[in-house]
Design a protein around this motif. Structure first.
Motif, PDB file in Angstrom:
ATOM      1  N   HIS A  31       1.500  60.406   1.419  1.00 57.41           N
ATOM      2  CA  HIS A  31       1.958  61.221   0.291  1.00 57.41           C
ATOM      3  C   HIS A  31       0.828  62.095  -0.259  1.00 57.41           C
ATOM      4  N   PHE A  32       1.035  63.409  -0.155  1.00 54.13           N
ATOM      5  CA  PHE A  32       0.026  64.379  -0.575  1.00 54.13           C
ATOM      6  C   PHE A  32       0.089  64.623  -2.087  1.00 54.13           C
ATOM      7  N   LYS A  39      -0.568  67.037 -13.797  1.00 53.73           N
ATOM      8  CA  LYS A  39       0.770  66.411 -13.792  1.00 53.73           C
ATOM      9  C   LYS A  39       0.956  65.517 -12.570  1.00 53.73           C
ATOM     10  N   MET A  40       0.510  66.044 -11.429  1.00 52.56           N
ATOM     11  CA  MET A  40       0.642  65.264 -10.186  1.00 52.56           C
ATOM     12  C   MET A  40      -0.274  64.044 -10.223  1.00 52.56           C
ATOM     13  N   LYS A  43       0.833  60.994 -11.944  1.00 50.65           N
ATOM     14  CA  LYS A  43       1.888  60.193 -11.291  1.00 50.65           C
ATOM     15  C   LYS A  43       1.319  59.212 -10.269  1.00 50.65           C
ATOM     16  N   ALA A  61      -3.538  74.479  -0.167  1.00 46.26           N
ATOM     17  CA  ALA A  61      -2.656  74.172  -1.297  1.00 46.26           C
ATOM     18  C   ALA A  61      -3.454  73.847  -2.558  1.00 46.26           C
ATOM     19  N   ARG A  92      -7.696  64.457   2.485  1.00 44.43           N
ATOM     20  CA  ARG A  92      -7.857  65.541   3.464  1.00 44.43           C
ATOM     21  C   ARG A  92      -8.972  66.423   2.937  1.00 44.43           C
ATOM     22  N   GLU A 157      -3.767  71.841  14.618  1.00 46.82           N
ATOM     23  CA  GLU A 157      -3.229  73.070  14.041  1.00 46.82           C
ATOM     24  C   GLU A 157      -3.809  74.325  14.656  1.00 46.82           C
ATOM     25  N   GLY A 181       0.142  69.945  12.360  1.00 48.01           N
ATOM     26  CA  GLY A 181       0.077  70.912  11.249  1.00 48.01           C
ATOM     27  C   GLY A 181       0.857  72.146  11.668  1.00 48.01           C
ATOM     28  N   PRO A 182       2.196  72.125  11.486  1.00 47.69           N
ATOM     29  CA  PRO A 182       3.018  73.169  12.101  1.00 47.69           C
ATOM     30  C   PRO A 182       2.779  74.577  11.554  1.00 47.69           C
ATOM     31  N   ALA A 183       2.345  74.694  10.293  1.00 44.53           N
ATOM     32  CA  ALA A 183       2.177  76.038   9.733  1.00 44.53           C
ATOM     33  C   ALA A 183       0.944  76.712  10.335  1.00 44.53           C
ATOM     34  N   ASP A 184      -0.184  76.028  10.276  1.00 43.71           N
ATOM     35  CA  ASP A 184      -1.391  76.617  10.860  1.00 43.71           C
ATOM     36  C   ASP A 184      -1.247  76.788  12.367  1.00 43.71           C
ATOM     37  N   PRO A 254       3.974  68.252   7.677  1.00 40.63           N
ATOM     38  CA  PRO A 254       4.731  68.672   6.496  1.00 40.63           C
ATOM     39  C   PRO A 254       6.087  69.282   6.831  1.00 40.63           C
ATOM     40  N   LEU A 282       5.452  65.705   0.782  1.00 33.39           N
ATOM     41  CA  LEU A 282       4.806  66.711  -0.073  1.00 33.39           C
ATOM     42  C   LEU A 282       5.317  66.641  -1.500  1.00 33.39           C
ATOM     43  N   HIS A 283       6.468  66.011  -1.646  1.00 35.11           N
ATOM     44  CA  HIS A 283       7.144  65.973  -2.954  1.00 35.11           C
ATOM     45  C   HIS A 283       7.765  64.588  -3.063  1.00 35.11           C
ATOM     46  N   PRO A 284       7.885  64.046  -4.292  1.00 35.86           N
ATOM     47  CA  PRO A 284       8.449  62.692  -4.413  1.00 35.86           C
ATOM     48  C   PRO A 284       9.788  62.522  -3.698  1.00 35.86           C
TER      49      PRO A 284
HETATM   50  C1  LIG Z   1       5.881  71.805  -3.528  1.00 36.15           C
HETATM   51  C2  LIG Z   1       5.369  71.656  -4.929  1.00 36.15           C
HETATM   52  C3  LIG Z   1       4.521  72.877  -5.308  1.00 36.15           C
HETATM   53  C4  LIG Z   1       6.567  71.551  -5.884  1.00 36.15           C
HETATM   54  O1  LIG Z   1       6.066  71.269  -7.175  1.00 36.15           O
HETATM   55  P1  LIG Z   1       6.954  71.449  -8.474  1.00 36.15           P
HETATM   56  O2  LIG Z   1       7.448  72.881  -8.526  1.00 36.15           O
HETATM   57  O3  LIG Z   1       6.183  70.961  -9.652  1.00 36.15           O
HETATM   58  O4  LIG Z   1       8.205  70.524  -8.139  1.00 36.15           O
HETATM   59  P2  LIG Z   1       9.171  69.786  -9.089  1.00 36.15           P
HETATM   60  O5  LIG Z   1       9.353  70.542 -10.370  1.00 36.15           O
HETATM   61  O6  LIG Z   1      10.411  69.479  -8.324  1.00 36.15           O
HETATM   62  O7  LIG Z   1       8.411  68.425  -9.415  1.00 36.15           O
HETATM   63  C5  LIG Z   1       9.025  67.391 -10.133  1.00 36.15           C
HETATM   64  C6  LIG Z   1       7.969  66.490 -10.701  1.00 36.15           C
HETATM   65  O8  LIG Z   1       7.267  65.848  -9.622  1.00 36.15           O
HETATM   66  C7  LIG Z   1       5.884  66.147  -9.681  1.00 36.15           C
HETATM   67  N1  LIG Z   1       5.394  66.331  -8.304  1.00 36.15           N
HETATM   68  C8  LIG Z   1       5.669  67.329  -7.469  1.00 36.15           C
HETATM   69  N2  LIG Z   1       5.072  67.139  -6.300  1.00 36.15           N
HETATM   70  C9  LIG Z   1       4.387  65.987  -6.410  1.00 36.15           C
HETATM   71  C10 LIG Z   1       3.577  65.249  -5.521  1.00 36.15           C
HETATM   72  N3  LIG Z   1       3.300  65.731  -4.288  1.00 36.15           N
HETATM   73  N4  LIG Z   1       3.070  64.085  -5.939  1.00 36.15           N
HETATM   74  C11 LIG Z   1       3.316  63.625  -7.180  1.00 36.15           C
HETATM   75  N5  LIG Z   1       4.085  64.270  -8.078  1.00 36.15           N
HETATM   76  C12 LIG Z   1       4.609  65.438  -7.691  1.00 36.15           C
HETATM   77  C13 LIG Z   1       5.771  67.432 -10.491  1.00 36.15           C
HETATM   78  O9  LIG Z   1       4.511  67.528 -11.088  1.00 36.15           O
HETATM   79  C14 LIG Z   1       6.886  67.253 -11.483  1.00 36.15           C
HETATM   80  O10 LIG Z   1       6.409  66.392 -12.511  1.00 36.15           O
HETATM   81  P3  LIG Z   1       7.074  66.400 -13.990  1.00 36.15           P
HETATM   82  O11 LIG Z   1       7.107  67.841 -14.440  1.00 36.15           O
HETATM   83  O12 LIG Z   1       6.156  65.556 -14.813  1.00 36.15           O
HETATM   84  O13 LIG Z   1       8.420  65.807 -13.846  1.00 36.15           O
HETATM   85  C15 LIG Z   1       4.563  70.351  -5.089  1.00 36.15           C
HETATM   86  O14 LIG Z   1       5.402  69.296  -4.781  1.00 36.15           O
HETATM   87  C16 LIG Z   1       3.299  70.302  -4.268  1.00 36.15           C
HETATM   88  O15 LIG Z   1       2.351  71.013  -4.536  1.00 36.15           O
HETATM   89  N6  LIG Z   1       3.271  69.416  -3.283  1.00 36.15           N
HETATM   90  C17 LIG Z   1       2.128  69.203  -2.446  1.00 36.15           C
HETATM   91  C18 LIG Z   1       1.907  70.401  -1.546  1.00 36.15           C
HETATM   92  C19 LIG Z   1       0.801  70.127  -0.555  1.00 36.15           C
HETATM   93  O16 LIG Z   1       0.080  69.170  -0.633  1.00 36.15           O
HETATM   94  N7  LIG Z   1       0.648  71.019   0.417  1.00 36.15           N
HETATM   95  C20 LIG Z   1      -0.361  70.824   1.439  1.00 36.15           C
HETATM   96  C21 LIG Z   1       0.162  70.048   2.612  1.00 36.15           C
HETATM   97  S1  LIG Z   1       1.142  71.012   3.736  1.00 36.15           S
HETATM   98  C22 LIG Z   1      -0.049  71.921   4.574  1.00 36.15           C
HETATM   99  O17 LIG Z   1      -1.177  71.922   4.226  1.00 36.15           O
HETATM  100  C23 LIG Z   1       0.354  72.692   5.808  1.00 36.15           C
HETATM  101  C24 LIG Z   1      -0.282  72.079   7.054  1.00 36.15           C
HETATM  102  O18 LIG Z   1      -1.657  71.920   6.958  1.00 36.15           O
HETATM  103  C25 LIG Z   1       0.070  72.947   8.223  1.00 36.15           C
HETATM  104  O19 LIG Z   1      -0.786  73.714   8.676  1.00 36.15           O
HETATM  105  O20 LIG Z   1       1.226  72.848   8.647  1.00 36.15           O
END
Ligand SMILES: CC(C)(COP(=O)(O)OP(=O)(O)OC[C@H]1O[C@@H](n2cnc3c(N)ncnc32)[C@H](O)[C@@H]1OP(=O)(O)O)[C@@H](O)C(=O)NCCC(=O)NCCSC(=O)C[C@H](O)C(=O)O
Ligand SMILES: [Mg+2]
Length: 366
Positions: A31-32, A39-40, A43, A61, A92, A157, A181-184, A254, A282-284
């Protein structure tokens, strides 16, 4: 090239001995979270015990001007949190050519090395990248007085990383696993998808033209069924083979369409069926999907038990429900049973679920 004997000793004086076997701890969802996002981060303590792996992400990100805050945020969270036995802490770090990675490694190993299980390294191009990280980690572990080695996980990636995937998997006894890493990777390969993982409606095969549509109907332009194909099949299958060959673990990566929980589950399940042990969340909302998909079903576990029982000493062939079972299908069943056992050890709900055998089918054993 390194001698296999290098795998038996530490790469720096005073560093912990390398592992001989990668611990098979549950890691259905990695879980990322962004440790610089308040906020994150808030949690995270509440997620301990509900996810297999919490990963403090410092790379893509996380905005460039938040890199130091993310690193420090992860240190603070790790120090303040008891992760217990059922949740691992991973990170990471930034890519090896970035201005941040050296400080990422130095700070994290020095400050929270005793809490970090695995360091995920992005954009790994070849075994030389793993060798570099391996040596630095050994030096830092020695300096920090750590008693167990931190493991390394590579993200596939780039096309070059893909071409070198077997060598990457076998580059160090620290290698814990590999993720896609499908995006990269799509960008590096110049694939023409802008999605973060998952399928694409344009990648399909089409039914042949019909031959009996009658006069005046053009069979080429007439309605023909199409089937969307899996863009990632080759890549995941190759990664799975490389990991299995070296005794490490493969993961899907992801799935960026957070709202499309159905397609997310499909993508995760394809990876599970092909041999992956887990995925990124990436998201709960993706946590429970991963938990469901990467835990074998009660039916599969019950079936595997029945095959094991029917196969006695494990050799020969028997009929069960009209199907042939033999030494090889028993091995397939043992994969399911071993996974079920490992997951049940940490999860009483799954232990209960798996303890119940499905009702025996009629004619069983005939
Ligand atoms: C994708 C997100 C940007 C979405 O965030 P948000 O718009 O805030 O979503 P929500 O409003 O639905 O969120 C509801 C609540 O849950 C919290 N939240 C959201 N995500 C997480 C999480 N990952 N862990 C814990 N809590 C989370 C929000 O803060 C809200 O809280 P509240 O307001 O108090 O209710 C976001 O989810 C996000 O940034 N996720 C992680 C993205 C990430 O890590 N990306 C990098 C990995 S993918 C990548 O790198 C590509 C790869 O390398 C490749 O090449 O393929
Ligand atoms: Mg990436």
């Amino acid at each position: 090239m390194r001698s296999p004997k290098d795998f038996f000793g530490p790469l720096a004086v005073g560093a912990p001995a390398p592992v001989r076997e990668v611990p098979a701890r549950p890691s259905r969802m990695i879980h990322f979270f962004d440790p610089s996002n308040e906020k994150m981060a808030a949690k995270v303590p509440g997620m301990v015990g509900t996810v297999d792996v919490l990963l403090g992400n410092l790379e893509d990100a996380v905005k460039a001007d938040r890199k130091e805050a993310a690193r420090q945020g992860l240190v603070d969270i790790a120090k303040a949190t008891d992760f217990g036995d059922s949740t691992q802490l991973w990170t990471r770090v930034n890519s090896l050519d970035s201005p941040w990675v050296l400080d990422d490694l130095i700070t994290l190993v020095t400050e929270i090395g005793d809490k970090l299980d695995v360091i995920m390294v992005p954009k790994v191009q070849g075994p030389e990248d793993i060798h570099y990280v391996d040596r630095i980690l050994a030096q830092l572990e020695a300096r920090a007085g750590l008693t167990r080695p931190i493991l390394v996980h590579a993200i596939l990636e780039t096309a070059r990383g893909m071409a070198n995937v077997e060598a990457i998997a076998g580059a160090s006894p620290r290698m814990q696993g590999i993720s896609l890493g499908p995006a990269d990777l799509a960008a590096d390969r110049r694939m023409k998808t802008t999605r973060v993982g998952g399928g694409h409606p344009g990648y399909l095969v089409r039914q042949d033209p019909a031959t009996d549509l009658g006069e005046g109907v053009d069979p080429v332009t007439a309605e023909r069924t199409t089937y969307q194909q899996d863009l990632w099949h080759y890549t995941i299958a190759r990664m799975v083979d490389a990991c299995a060959m070296h005794g490490i673990f493969p993961y899907y990566g992801p799935f960026g369409d957070i709202k499309d929980v159905v397609a997310c589950e499909d993508q995760f399940r394809n990876a599970f069926l092909l041999g992956c042990v887990g995925t990124w969340s990436l998201h709960p909302v993706q946590v429970d999907i991963a938990k469901r998909v990467f835990s074998p079903s009660a039916e599969d576990v019950a079936h595997a038990r029945r095959v094991k029982e029917a196969m006695g000493d494990g050799t020969g062939a028997v009929m069960l429900d009209g199907k042939m079972e033999d030494d090889a299908s028993l091995k397939q069943c043992l994969v399911i049973l071993e996974l079920a056992e490992r997951l049940s050890a940490n999860d009483p709900e799954l232990a209960d679920l798996y303890a119940v055998d499905a009702p025996a089918a009629e004619g069983e054993g005939s």
